[in-house]
Design a protein around this motif. Structure first.
Motif, PDB file in Angstrom:
ATOM      1  N   SER A 116      58.384   8.096  68.485  1.00  0.00           N
ATOM      2  CA  SER A 116      59.537   8.841  69.007  1.00  0.00           C
ATOM      3  C   SER A 116      59.575  10.258  68.450  1.00  0.00           C
ATOM      4  CB  SER A 116      60.832   8.105  68.663  1.00  0.00           C
ATOM      5  OG  SER A 116      60.868   6.827  69.258  1.00  0.00           O
ATOM      6  N   GLY A 117      59.287  10.385  67.148  1.00  0.00           N
ATOM      7  CA  GLY A 117      59.276  11.716  66.547  1.00  0.00           C
ATOM      8  C   GLY A 117      58.185  12.601  67.118  1.00  0.00           C
ATOM      9  N   THR A 118      57.016  12.008  67.370  1.00  0.00           N
ATOM     10  CA  THR A 118      55.918  12.781  67.956  1.00  0.00           C
ATOM     11  C   THR A 118      56.269  13.252  69.360  1.00  0.00           C
ATOM     12  OG1 THR A 118      54.301  11.528  66.665  1.00  0.00           O
ATOM     13  CG2 THR A 118      53.489  12.730  68.592  1.00  0.00           C
ATOM     14  N   ALA A 119      56.853  12.357  70.156  1.00  0.00           N
ATOM     15  CA  ALA A 119      57.256  12.736  71.511  1.00  0.00           C
ATOM     16  C   ALA A 119      58.300  13.843  71.478  1.00  0.00           C
ATOM     17  CB  ALA A 119      57.798  11.517  72.252  1.00  0.00           C
ATOM     18  N   THR A 120      59.212  13.764  70.524  1.00  0.00           N
ATOM     19  CA  THR A 120      60.241  14.796  70.402  1.00  0.00           C
ATOM     20  C   THR A 120      59.637  16.136  70.018  1.00  0.00           C
ATOM     21  OG1 THR A 120      61.881  13.136  69.755  1.00  0.00           O
ATOM     22  CG2 THR A 120      62.368  15.426  69.212  1.00  0.00           C
ATOM     23  N   ILE A 121      58.686  16.120  69.085  1.00  0.00           N
ATOM     24  CA  ILE A 121      58.053  17.370  68.652  1.00  0.00           C
ATOM     25  C   ILE A 121      57.238  17.990  69.785  1.00  0.00           C
ATOM     26  CG2 ILE A 121      56.270  18.306  67.128  1.00  0.00           C
ATOM     27  CD1 ILE A 121      57.296  16.439  64.955  1.00  0.00           C
ATOM     28  N   VAL A 122      56.495  17.156  70.510  1.00  0.00           N
ATOM     29  CA  VAL A 122      55.700  17.683  71.624  1.00  0.00           C
ATOM     30  C   VAL A 122      56.604  18.310  72.678  1.00  0.00           C
ATOM     31  CG1 VAL A 122      54.211  17.030  73.549  1.00  0.00           C
ATOM     32  CG2 VAL A 122      53.755  16.133  71.263  1.00  0.00           C
ATOM     33  N   THR A 123      57.719  17.631  72.963  1.00  0.00           N
ATOM     34  CA  THR A 123      58.604  18.109  74.027  1.00  0.00           C
ATOM     35  C   THR A 123      59.403  19.327  73.598  1.00  0.00           C
ATOM     36  OG1 THR A 123      58.811  15.843  74.847  1.00  0.00           O
ATOM     37  CG2 THR A 123      60.436  17.450  75.615  1.00  0.00           C
ATOM     38  N   TYR A 124      60.053  19.240  72.446  1.00  0.00           N
ATOM     39  CA  TYR A 124      61.039  20.255  72.085  1.00  0.00           C
ATOM     40  C   TYR A 124      60.525  21.301  71.099  1.00  0.00           C
ATOM     41  CZ  TYR A 124      64.220  17.045  74.381  1.00  0.00           C
ATOM     42  OH  TYR A 124      64.836  16.241  75.310  1.00  0.00           O
ATOM     43  N   THR A 125      59.482  20.979  70.332  1.00  0.00           N
ATOM     44  CA  THR A 125      58.916  21.996  69.442  1.00  0.00           C
ATOM     45  C   THR A 125      57.804  22.768  70.139  1.00  0.00           C
ATOM     46  OG1 THR A 125      59.472  20.768  67.433  1.00  0.00           O
ATOM     47  CG2 THR A 125      57.729  22.402  67.270  1.00  0.00           C
ATOM     48  N   ILE A 126      56.799  22.045  70.645  1.00  0.00           N
ATOM     49  CA  ILE A 126      55.707  22.733  71.340  1.00  0.00           C
ATOM     50  C   ILE A 126      56.199  23.285  72.678  1.00  0.00           C
ATOM     51  CG2 ILE A 126      53.399  22.494  72.297  1.00  0.00           C
ATOM     52  CD1 ILE A 126      52.862  20.310  70.282  1.00  0.00           C
ATOM     53  N   GLY A 127      56.850  22.423  73.460  1.00  0.00           N
ATOM     54  CA  GLY A 127      57.371  22.891  74.742  1.00  0.00           C
ATOM     55  C   GLY A 127      58.416  23.980  74.579  1.00  0.00           C
ATOM     56  N   GLY A 128      59.334  23.776  73.633  1.00  0.00           N
ATOM     57  CA  GLY A 128      60.358  24.791  73.401  1.00  0.00           C
ATOM     58  C   GLY A 128      59.784  26.084  72.862  1.00  0.00           C
ATOM     59  N   GLY A 129      58.769  25.981  71.990  1.00  0.00           N
ATOM     60  CA  GLY A 129      58.136  27.189  71.471  1.00  0.00           C
ATOM     61  C   GLY A 129      57.416  27.976  72.551  1.00  0.00           C
ATOM     62  N   LEU A 130      56.710  27.271  73.432  1.00  0.00           N
ATOM     63  CA  LEU A 130      56.030  27.950  74.539  1.00  0.00           C
ATOM     64  C   LEU A 130      57.036  28.583  75.496  1.00  0.00           C
ATOM     65  CD1 LEU A 130      53.191  25.381  75.357  1.00  0.00           C
ATOM     66  CD2 LEU A 130      52.942  27.608  74.248  1.00  0.00           C
ATOM     67  N   LEU A 131      58.129  27.882  75.737  1.00  0.00           N
ATOM     68  CA  LEU A 131      59.156  28.445  76.619  1.00  0.00           C
ATOM     69  C   LEU A 131      59.797  29.677  75.991  1.00  0.00           C
ATOM     70  CD1 LEU A 131      60.447  27.898  79.357  1.00  0.00           C
ATOM     71  CD2 LEU A 131      62.199  26.553  78.194  1.00  0.00           C
ATOM     72  N   ALA A 132      59.982  29.645  74.679  1.00  0.00           N
ATOM     73  CA  ALA A 132      60.506  30.819  73.983  1.00  0.00           C
ATOM     74  C   ALA A 132      59.546  31.998  74.106  1.00  0.00           C
ATOM     75  CB  ALA A 132      60.751  30.487  72.510  1.00  0.00           C
ATOM     76  N   MET A 133      58.248  31.732  73.983  1.00  0.00           N
ATOM     77  CA  MET A 133      57.253  32.792  74.121  1.00  0.00           C
ATOM     78  C   MET A 133      57.273  33.384  75.529  1.00  0.00           C
ATOM     79  SD  MET A 133      53.131  32.537  73.462  1.00  0.00           S
ATOM     80  CE  MET A 133      53.435  31.783  71.859  1.00  0.00           C
ATOM     81  N   ALA A 134      57.394  32.512  76.532  1.00  0.00           N
ATOM     82  CA  ALA A 134      57.439  32.993  77.913  1.00  0.00           C
ATOM     83  C   ALA A 134      58.666  33.874  78.145  1.00  0.00           C
ATOM     84  CB  ALA A 134      57.444  31.808  78.878  1.00  0.00           C
ATOM     85  N   CYS A 135      59.820  33.427  77.677  1.00  0.00           N
ATOM     86  CA  CYS A 135      61.041  34.223  77.841  1.00  0.00           C
ATOM     87  C   CYS A 135      60.929  35.554  77.105  1.00  0.00           C
ATOM     88  CB  CYS A 135      62.249  33.439  77.339  1.00  0.00           C
ATOM     89  SG  CYS A 135      62.686  31.995  78.337  1.00  0.00           S
ATOM     90  N   LEU A 136      60.299  35.530  75.933  1.00  0.00           N
ATOM     91  CA  LEU A 136      60.123  36.761  75.161  1.00  0.00           C
ATOM     92  C   LEU A 136      59.273  37.768  75.922  1.00  0.00           C
ATOM     93  CD1 LEU A 136      60.374  38.392  72.516  1.00  0.00           C
ATOM     94  CD2 LEU A 136      58.356  37.156  71.692  1.00  0.00           C
ATOM     95  N   PHE A 137      58.146  37.323  76.461  1.00  0.00           N
ATOM     96  CA  PHE A 137      57.253  38.230  77.181  1.00  0.00           C
ATOM     97  C   PHE A 137      57.881  38.716  78.486  1.00  0.00           C
ATOM     98  CE2 PHE A 137      53.346  36.213  75.011  1.00  0.00           C
ATOM     99  CZ  PHE A 137      53.471  37.101  73.961  1.00  0.00           C
ATOM    100  N   PHE A 138      58.529  37.808  79.213  1.00  0.00           N
ATOM    101  CA  PHE A 138      59.183  38.221  80.455  1.00  0.00           C
ATOM    102  C   PHE A 138      60.277  39.246  80.171  1.00  0.00           C
ATOM    103  CE2 PHE A 138      57.910  34.087  82.700  1.00  0.00           C
ATOM    104  CZ  PHE A 138      56.976  34.731  83.485  1.00  0.00           C
ATOM    105  N   GLY A 139      61.099  38.953  79.175  1.00  0.00           N
ATOM    106  CA  GLY A 139      62.165  39.886  78.836  1.00  0.00           C
ATOM    107  C   GLY A 139      61.637  41.225  78.375  1.00  0.00           C
ATOM    108  N   ALA A 140      60.582  41.203  77.555  1.00  0.00           N
ATOM    109  CA  ALA A 140      60.003  42.456  77.062  1.00  0.00           C
ATOM    110  C   ALA A 140      59.419  43.280  78.201  1.00  0.00           C
ATOM    111  CB  ALA A 140      58.933  42.155  76.019  1.00  0.00           C
TER     112      ALA A 140
END
Length: 292
Positions: free
Chosen positions: A196-220
């Motif tokens: 469960s912890g691994t699934a959470t990290i993959v979804t919300y840490t890796i996925g959330g981190g990539l989404l944050a990077m995308a929003c950062l580049f789009f906004g910039a």
């Protein structure tokens, strides 16, 4: 803007509005009207405290309600799947249109202007001031670099939404299988917390981190050009993307440090903020009008 392209953008905008409304209104409303009256909050609180047996027991006894809740989230992310590349195409098109006028003027000057251009070139050599050609070359270089960041933003954004979609789907299937036939006195299977912890990290840490990077580049990309290229509402949209990126980054770090507690505390506000930003984008797409 061609009507076929405009129609496709309108359709995408409807998808994004639908997906974000599911996240912003549908999921919370379903929780309040369906899950909470059946004791979901108590079961979830026990899981957040490390006691997974009551949580699995609740899922086994309310499987239909739980699957309906997860189905709303999965459908919402599926509707947002093409959002990064739609925004990428708009940014690139705007950059090309903004640079196209400059290139047209540079390639087709009037013959009467040639002496003035030569004089300006000579004066620039004497005074040491930058020439117009140097400015145009620098602008082209910046546009090319910006396009590279936009490509990176599109791919990271698509991968992030894919991880949210697949992570939620995999977690739902796993909980469905584990909770089948689960009784109040049954112990959770070995490795449940790890999986469960691994699934959470993959979804919300890796996925959330990539989404944050995308929003950062789009906004910039949008903020870099500012009002010289974009309407005011799009500039505000770009600055909001930077704020969304910051919040998603904080959420990703929190989940990585504490997969259960961090998820409960920050992932929901971060996803809701992203959903509101995506809703804004969908509304702007639907309101696009053809050029006269």
């Amino acid at each position: 803007m061609k009507r076929s392209v405009l129609s496709r953008l309108h359709t995408n905008g409807i998808y994004y509005i639908t997906g974000t409304l599911l996240l912003v209104i549908g999921v919370p409303l379903y929780q309040g009207l369906v899950l909470l009256p059946q004791g979901y909050s108590v079961a979830l609180a026990s899981a957040e405290g490390g006691a997974f047996a009551p949580y699995l027991f609740w899922i086994g006894n309310h499987l239909g309600a739980f699957l309906g809740y997860r189905a709303l989230s999965i459908a919402a992310f599926a509707a947002l799947f093409s959002l990064p590349f739609t925004l990428f195409r708009i940014i690139v098109a705007q950059e090309i249109l903004g640079g196209g006028d400059i290139e047209l003027v540079a390639e087709e000057p009037d013959e009467d202007d040639h002496p003035q251009q030569e004089d300006s070139l000579e004066s620039s050599e004497v005074t040491g001031e930058p020439r117009e050609t140097d400015t145009e070359e620098a602008s082209s270089t910046l546009s090319w670099r910006g396009k590279g960041f936009a490509v990176l933003a599109a791919w990271t954004g698509m991968l992030a939404i894919m991880l949210y979609f697949l992570g939620t789907l995999a977690s739902t299937l796993y909980l469905w299988i584990v909770s089948s036939g689960f009784t109040e006195h049954t112990a959770p299977p070995g490795g449940f917390s790890t999986i469960s912890g691994t699934a959470t990290i993959v979804t919300y840490t890796i996925g959330g981190g990539l989404l944050a990077m995308a929003c950062l580049f789009f906004g910039a990309m949008i903020v870099r050009s500012g009002l010289k290229l974009w309407p005011g509402i799009w500039v505000a949209f770009g600055y909001t993307a930077l704020a969304v990126a910051a919040f998603l980054s904080i959420s990703a770090v929190a989940v990585a440090s504490a997969p259960i507690e961090g998820k409960a505390a920050l992932t929901t506000p971060a996803i809701l903020l992203f959903a509101l930003w995506a809703l804004w984008f969908g509304v702007m797409l639907v309101r696009l009008k053809p050029e006269p």
